[in-house]
Design an enzyme around this catalytic site. Sequence first.
Site, PDB file in Angstrom:
ATOM      1  N   ASP A  11       0.864  -1.194   0.000  1.00 17.34           N
ATOM      2  CA  ASP A  11       0.000   0.000   0.000  1.00 17.34           C
ATOM      3  C   ASP A  11       0.893   1.235   0.000  1.00 17.34           C
ATOM      4  OD1 ASP A  11      -2.542   1.455   0.199  1.00 17.34           O
ATOM      5  OD2 ASP A  11      -1.904   1.964   2.220  1.00 17.34           O
ATOM      6  N   SER A  12       0.299   2.363  -0.354  1.00 12.92           N
ATOM      7  CA  SER A  12       1.046   3.624  -0.307  1.00 12.92           C
ATOM      8  C   SER A  12       1.478   3.933   1.129  1.00 12.92           C
ATOM      9  CB  SER A  12       0.179   4.755  -0.841  1.00 12.92           C
ATOM     10  OG  SER A  12      -0.999   4.859  -0.064  1.00 12.92           O
ATOM     11  N   TYR A  43      -0.817   8.597  -2.391  1.00 18.51           N
ATOM     12  CA  TYR A  43      -0.769   8.387  -3.834  1.00 18.51           C
ATOM     13  C   TYR A  43      -2.000   8.992  -4.530  1.00 18.51           C
ATOM     14  CZ  TYR A  43       2.937   4.711  -3.898  1.00 18.51           C
ATOM     15  OH  TYR A  43       4.112   3.996  -3.826  1.00 18.51           O
ATOM     16  N   GLY A  44      -3.077   9.164  -3.740  1.00 13.87           N
ATOM     17  CA  GLY A  44      -4.391   9.480  -4.335  1.00 13.87           C
ATOM     18  C   GLY A  44      -4.457  10.757  -5.139  1.00 13.87           C
ATOM     19  N   CYS A  74      -4.244  -1.452  -2.288  1.00 17.47           N
ATOM     20  CA  CYS A  74      -4.397  -0.002  -2.449  1.00 17.47           C
ATOM     21  C   CYS A  74      -5.239   0.198  -3.701  1.00 17.47           C
ATOM     22  CB  CYS A  74      -3.015   0.619  -2.619  1.00 17.47           C
ATOM     23  SG  CYS A  74      -3.044   2.377  -2.989  1.00 17.47           S
ATOM     24  N   ASN A  75      -6.373   0.840  -3.541  1.00 17.95           N
ATOM     25  CA  ASN A  75      -7.256   1.057  -4.696  1.00 17.95           C
ATOM     26  C   ASN A  75      -6.606   1.955  -5.738  1.00 17.95           C
ATOM     27  OD1 ASN A  75     -10.204  -0.052  -4.157  1.00 17.95           O
ATOM     28  ND2 ASN A  75      -9.322   0.583  -2.213  1.00 17.95           N
ATOM     29  N   THR A  76      -5.887   2.969  -5.252  1.00 15.50           N
ATOM     30  CA  THR A  76      -5.284   3.931  -6.177  1.00 15.50           C
ATOM     31  C   THR A  76      -4.248   3.222  -7.053  1.00 15.50           C
ATOM     32  OG1 THR A  76      -5.591   5.560  -4.431  1.00 15.50           O
ATOM     33  CG2 THR A  76      -4.214   6.200  -6.286  1.00 15.50           C
ATOM     34  N   GLU A 159      -3.984   9.401   7.981  1.00 13.12           N
ATOM     35  CA  GLU A 159      -2.515   9.283   8.106  1.00 13.12           C
ATOM     36  C   GLU A 159      -2.007  10.137   9.271  1.00 13.12           C
ATOM     37  OE1 GLU A 159       0.201   7.848   5.889  1.00 13.12           O
ATOM     38  OE2 GLU A 159      -1.340   6.465   5.227  1.00 13.12           O
ATOM     39  N   CYS A 193     -11.235   2.754  -0.674  1.00 12.66           N
ATOM     40  CA  CYS A 193      -9.874   3.160  -0.299  1.00 12.66           C
ATOM     41  C   CYS A 193      -9.574   2.413   0.991  1.00 12.66           C
ATOM     42  CB  CYS A 193      -9.791   4.658  -0.076  1.00 12.66           C
ATOM     43  SG  CYS A 193      -8.215   5.176   0.655  1.00 12.66           S
ATOM     44  N   THR A 194      -8.403   1.789   1.042  1.00 14.28           N
ATOM     45  CA  THR A 194      -8.119   0.912   2.187  1.00 14.28           C
ATOM     46  C   THR A 194      -7.838   1.696   3.468  1.00 14.28           C
ATOM     47  OG1 THR A 194      -5.832   0.733   1.402  1.00 14.28           O
ATOM     48  CG2 THR A 194      -7.351  -1.019   0.787  1.00 14.28           C
ATOM     49  N   HIS A 195      -7.770   3.015   3.381  1.00 14.41           N
ATOM     50  CA  HIS A 195      -7.656   3.829   4.601  1.00 14.41           C
ATOM     51  C   HIS A 195      -9.014   4.063   5.272  1.00 14.41           C
ATOM     52  CE1 HIS A 195      -3.663   4.848   3.155  1.00 14.41           C
ATOM     53  NE2 HIS A 195      -3.434   5.554   4.245  1.00 14.41           N
TER      54      HIS A 195
HETATM   55  N1  DGL Z   1      -5.076   3.381   0.630  1.00 16.21           N
HETATM   56  C1  DGL Z   1      -5.024   3.850  -0.715  1.00 16.21           C
HETATM   57  C2  DGL Z   1      -6.231   3.355  -1.495  1.00 16.21           C
HETATM   58  O1  DGL Z   1      -6.779   2.324  -1.179  1.00 16.21           O
HETATM   59  C3  DGL Z   1      -4.911   5.326  -0.958  1.00 16.21           C
HETATM   60  C4  DGL Z   1      -4.119   6.153  -0.076  1.00 16.21           C
HETATM   61  C5  DGL Z   1      -3.351   7.211  -0.789  1.00 16.21           C
HETATM   62  O2  DGL Z   1      -3.928   8.188  -1.301  1.00 16.21           O
HETATM   63  O3  DGL Z   1      -2.149   7.040  -0.824  1.00 16.21           O
HETATM   64  O4  DGL Z   1      -6.630   3.980  -2.453  1.00 16.21           O
END
Ligand code: DGL
Length: 275
Positions: A11-12, A43-44, A74-76, A159, A193-195
């Site tokens: 993940d990011s 990363y988003g 990570c979805n992104t 974060e 988004c996994t966050h």
């Molecule tokens: N956790 C990441 C996701 O699932 C995104 C977090 C990020 O923006 O880095 O998209």
Amino acid sequence: MSSSQPIGVFDSGYGGLTVLKELAARLPQYDYTYLGDNARAPYGTRSFETVYHYTLECVQWLFRQGCPLVILACNTASAKALRSIQQHDLPNIAPDRRVLGVIRPTTEVVGKFTKTGKVGILATRGTVLSESYPIEIAKFYPDITVFQQACPLWVPLVENNEHDKPGADYFVEEYVQQLLAQSPDIDAVLLACTHYPLLQHKIARYLPQSSRLIVQGEIVAASLADYLQRHPEIESRCSKNGNLRFFTTDSAEDFDNHASIFYGKPLKSTHIVLP
Ligand code: DGL
């Protein structure tokens, strides 16, 4: 080849730990190596090119740790990098290894959660702009209408450990209202988004009680279990000692202090420098 051949989880930053937690609960026999690219998160908000290059570097690092299989938790990264890595890079750099994402397993089952056929997606701007969810959902459920809402402030909130604070409510309500304003009939909302599972309770507060909130961790774990069963050539190469190792591109101390919120228990990480 190293004797430890863990499943790589990337993940990011911290978000993928919400997925790893479910993978390790459902499939505890395997070894896992987690890499969070905290030094370059989020990363988003980054371009396709950047997310692709960062993700590829991390996948290659996980390959060097012996991983026969890497999950982009990570979805992104799944939206912006997975296809290029699978189609253009893997055949050259590691034809015998696999990289999987989190979007496909989720879109395969999303139809089970809606009665109205109107599904809401809450995600980073990058995932929304990629249109990956509407495109993939249409393949499995052509009758479902997808409404997307980018939530650019949620990952920084999480974060920075602000997700539990009262101030977070303002931004949670704001994006949820913007999603619901797109259609009164949305009855299933996906945290893409996994966050976002860390904001789950706050998000639920602003959704109608009748709507379903879809969280990815268990879905991805069920899908991985199924994948491993269907691919014995990969499954047989994954080592099975139940070991978990954690790596971050930023400070290990910061990672350890923060990661347990996502993972549900304390953990110890190691700092790495990507070449
Ligand atoms: N956790 C990441 C996701 O699932 C995104 C977090 C990020 O923006 O880095 O998209």
